[in-house]
Design an enzyme around this catalytic site. Structure first.
Site, short mmCIF file in Angstrom:
data_model
loop_
_atom_site.label_atom_id
_atom_site.label_comp_id
_atom_site.label_asym_id
_atom_site.label_seq_id
_atom_site.Cartn_x
_atom_site.Cartn_y
_atom_site.Cartn_z
N LYS A 178 0.89 -1.17 0.00
CA LYS A 178 0.00 0.00 0.00
C LYS A 178 0.92 1.21 0.00
CE LYS A 178 -2.08 2.88 2.07
NZ LYS A 178 -1.82 4.30 1.76
N GLU A 254 9.13 1.17 11.28
CA GLU A 254 10.15 2.23 11.14
C GLU A 254 9.40 3.54 11.19
OE1 GLU A 254 12.33 1.20 7.57
OE2 GLU A 254 13.40 -0.37 8.62
N CYS A 288 13.43 10.81 7.44
CA CYS A 288 13.25 10.39 8.84
C CYS A 288 14.54 10.53 9.63
CB CYS A 288 12.75 8.95 8.89
SG CYS A 288 13.84 7.84 7.99
N GLU A 390 8.43 16.07 16.16
CA GLU A 390 8.90 15.94 14.78
C GLU A 390 8.11 16.89 13.88
OE1 GLU A 390 7.79 12.47 12.34
OE2 GLU A 390 9.88 12.31 11.76
P1 NAD Z 1 1.95 8.24 7.72
O1 NAD Z 1 2.07 7.46 8.96
O2 NAD Z 1 0.98 9.35 7.65
O3 NAD Z 1 1.56 7.29 6.49
C1 NAD Z 1 2.35 6.17 6.17
C2 NAD Z 1 1.48 5.13 5.47
O4 NAD Z 1 0.53 4.61 6.41
C3 NAD Z 1 0.66 5.68 4.30
O5 NAD Z 1 0.69 4.75 3.27
C4 NAD Z 1 -0.72 5.83 4.91
O6 NAD Z 1 -1.76 5.76 3.96
C5 NAD Z 1 -0.75 4.62 5.83
N1 NAD Z 1 -1.73 4.71 6.92
C6 NAD Z 1 -2.16 5.81 7.58
N2 NAD Z 1 -3.05 5.47 8.53
C7 NAD Z 1 -3.18 4.12 8.48
C8 NAD Z 1 -3.97 3.16 9.21
N3 NAD Z 1 -4.79 3.56 10.18
N4 NAD Z 1 -3.86 1.87 8.87
C9 NAD Z 1 -3.04 1.47 7.89
N5 NAD Z 1 -2.28 2.32 7.16
C10 NAD Z 1 -2.34 3.63 7.45
O7 NAD Z 1 3.43 8.73 7.38
P2 NAD Z 1 3.88 9.69 6.18
O8 NAD Z 1 3.37 11.06 6.48
O9 NAD Z 1 3.56 9.05 4.89
O10 NAD Z 1 5.46 9.67 6.33
C11 NAD Z 1 6.17 10.54 7.15
C12 NAD Z 1 6.55 9.88 8.46
O11 NAD Z 1 7.29 8.69 8.19
C13 NAD Z 1 7.44 10.70 9.34
O12 NAD Z 1 7.01 10.58 10.67
C14 NAD Z 1 8.82 10.05 9.18
O13 NAD Z 1 9.69 10.23 10.26
C15 NAD Z 1 8.44 8.63 9.01
N6 NAD Z 1 9.49 7.88 8.33
C16 NAD Z 1 10.25 6.99 9.05
C17 NAD Z 1 11.26 6.28 8.44
C18 NAD Z 1 12.12 5.30 9.21
O14 NAD Z 1 12.83 4.53 8.57
N7 NAD Z 1 12.09 5.29 10.53
C19 NAD Z 1 11.52 6.48 7.08
C20 NAD Z 1 10.73 7.40 6.38
C21 NAD Z 1 9.71 8.09 7.02
#
Ligand code: NAD
Length: 486
Positions: A178, A254, A288, A390
């Site tokens: 997804k 992550e 991140c 963040e």
């Molecule tokens: P997000 O959590 O908003 O979304 C990530 C994914 O989760 C999307 O595909 C979204 O549609 C899905 N999602 C959202 N709610 C959900 C639910 N209830 N059930 C299932 N899926 C759901 O994150 P984002 O805004 O896309 O990305 C930014 C964040 O990601 C930042 O916090 C960043 O630090 C983190 N990040 C972490 C790493 C790491 O390796 N630790 C790497 C990249 C980004």
């Protein structure tokens, strides 16, 4: 040519639905495509296809066959490099120079690295004396976990997706991906590549949509998904963790970070500035591992602030195609509003704005894009929300420190524990500080220098589990002990 209809990819077929959502490009915020949102029926079909593929040619394929297919996949991604690049830049607005250097090549490399890894990693063996004076032998045997649900963010779409799909497939699993609703394109292109090189139907599936009450939730709560791997925000990870608990399914998370950089007065000053400019501002701060808190030893504090300010102000903000562009836009209007709310909060909390703090003036159709200025603050107390939370934008707060003990206490005083960058020429101090930082990744005199064989992941609220190299095997395979009495 960019597709204007972006479809799901289920069992080797491109699948439309009767529900569409907009795909916008962040440079102008214009609609550049329509995405077919997967409902329960499509998610069911994708999971069923992935289950069936485990019983088909993929499930019985010997390792060399799998490895050969993954190598063909890498070659074909490289053949279609330009299309992947165009799709990634359209979805994210990031500079082509960056995506050509990081996103697409690393996206391909993720398949190569894990194909090599599974070929070369042994399992354990123990010989055991038995009470009757004979022996038994024990060996570890790894088998795939099954159907893996892969939930991805938007900041490095292809790279972070293949970081999970690469090892999952190398280990013999099947996947349902997804992608983020903001960046659906490269996951679908990868479907075309899977078909072209002959990866069996159902091994790789893509369903589009959002989180709650959409494809994300349908996938993570699906009872026939055997394990879930997620990259994204911590609060989303907590929801997914709860979903994974039903059926006791393994989960790899992550998540977010609020990473500190620590610059000691003995550091190579120019290298520390160059590294910190990158760690704060590359990908418009949407990494991140990026730095949002900078601690600088007092004797070089003023000089450091001035040099970082000069570097930030020299960065050219612009469109992906412009070779001079150092920084693109944020991902969306929604994220721009969030980052701007922190810019305002910083002022309310008493920050001195060293540079930036708003939206740059952009010409013509770029006016409506998701642009933001690189921003530096000083003068906030450690309790400020801008220091604790963040933001995920191109911004940092710089604070002076006097002792190693003091900076360790401040840098570790955060709910997150993803990464740090330490700049010093004192080798003993480098080890000492790296070891005491409560993070999953500690860089010394560098940042984002990645060897894909090494463990990657966060501590505290930044994650659960480690991926990378042999550590990915722990998640993507089920290790079984076989004990044979001789
Ligand atoms: P997000 O959590 O908003 O979304 C990530 C994914 O989760 C999307 O595909 C979204 O549609 C899905 N999602 C959202 N709610 C959900 C639910 N209830 N059930 C299932 N899926 C759901 O994150 P984002 O805004 O896309 O990305 C930014 C964040 O990601 C930042 O916090 C960043 O630090 C983190 N990040 C972490 C790493 C790491 O390796 N630790 C790497 C990249 C980004």
């Amino acid at each position: 040519m960019l597709a204007n209809k972006i479809l799901n990819f289920i069992n080797g077929e491109f699948v439309a639905t009767d529900k569409w959502f907009e795909n916008r490009t962040p440079t102008t915020n214009a609609v550049i495509g329509q995405v077919a949102e997967a409902g329960k029926a499509e998610v069911d079909a994708a999971v069923a296809a992935a289950r069936a593929a485990l019983q088909g040619p993929w499930g019985s394929m010997p390792l060399p066959g799998r490895v050969e297919l993954l190598e063909a996949l890498v070659a074909e991604i490289n053949n279609r490099f330009e299309e992947f690049l165009e799709a990634e830049c359209a979805d994210t607005g990031k500079p082509r120079s960056l995506a050509a250097h990081i996103d697409i090549p690393r996206g391909a490399a993720n398949f190569k690295v894990f194909a090599d890894m599974v070929k070369n990693v042994p399992t354990e063996f123990f010989e055991t004396p038995t009470p009757d004076g004979r022996t038994a032998i024990n060996y570890g045997y790894r088998r795939p976990v099954g159907v893996i649900g892969v939930i991805c963010p938007w900041n490095l779409p292809l790279l972070l997706m293949t970081w999970k799909v690469g090892p999952a497939l190398a280990c013999g699993n099947t996947v349902v991906v997804k992608p983020s609703e903001e960046t659906p394109r490269t996951a679908v292109l990868l479907g075309e590549v899977m078909n072209k090189v002959g990866i069996p139907k159902g091994v790789y599936n893509v369903v589009h949509g959002f989180g709650p009450d959409s494809a994300g939730e349908f996938l993570t709560t699906h009872p026939h998904v055997d394990a879930i791997t997620f990259t994204g925000e911590t609060r989303t990870g907590e929801i997914i963790s709860k979903a994974a608990a039903i059926g006791s399914r393994p989960v790899s998370l992550e998540m977010g970070g609020k990473n500190a950089a620590i610059i000691f007065a003995d550091a190579d000053f120019d290298a520390a500035i160059e590294g910190t400019l990158r760690s704060c501002f590359v990908n418009c701060g949407q990494v991140c591992l990026g730095t949002e808190r900078v601690y600088v030893e007092r004797p070089i504090f003023e000089k450091f602030v001035a040099a970082l300010k000069a570097g930030a102000e020299q960065m050219k903000i612009g469109v992906p195609e412009d070779k001079e562009t150092g920084m693109g836009p944020l991902i969306s209007k929604e994220h721009q509003a969030k980052v701007l709310s922190y810019y305002q909060l910083a002022v309310e909390e008493g920050a001195t704005v060293v540079t930036g703090g708003g939206v740059p003036d952009m010409p013509g159709e770029l006016k409506d894009g998701c642009w933001i200025q690189p921003t530096i603050w000083t003068g906030l107390p450690e309790t400020a929300r801008v220091i604790k939370e963040e933001i995920f934008g191109p911004c940092c707060h710089i604070a002076p420190f006097d002792t190693e003990e003091e900076v360790l206490q401040k840098a570790n005083d955060n709910q997150y524990g993803l990464a740090t960058a330490i700049w010093t020429r004192d080798v003993s101090r480098a080890h000492r500080v790296a070891q005491r930082m409560e993070v999953g990744l500690a860089w010394v005199n560098s940042w984002f220098l990645r060897d894909l064989r090494t463990p990657f992941g966060g501590s505290k609220q930044s994650g659960i589990g480690r991926e990378g190299g042999v550590h990915s095997l722990e998640f993507y395979t089920e290790l079984k002990n076989v004990c044979i009495k001789l």
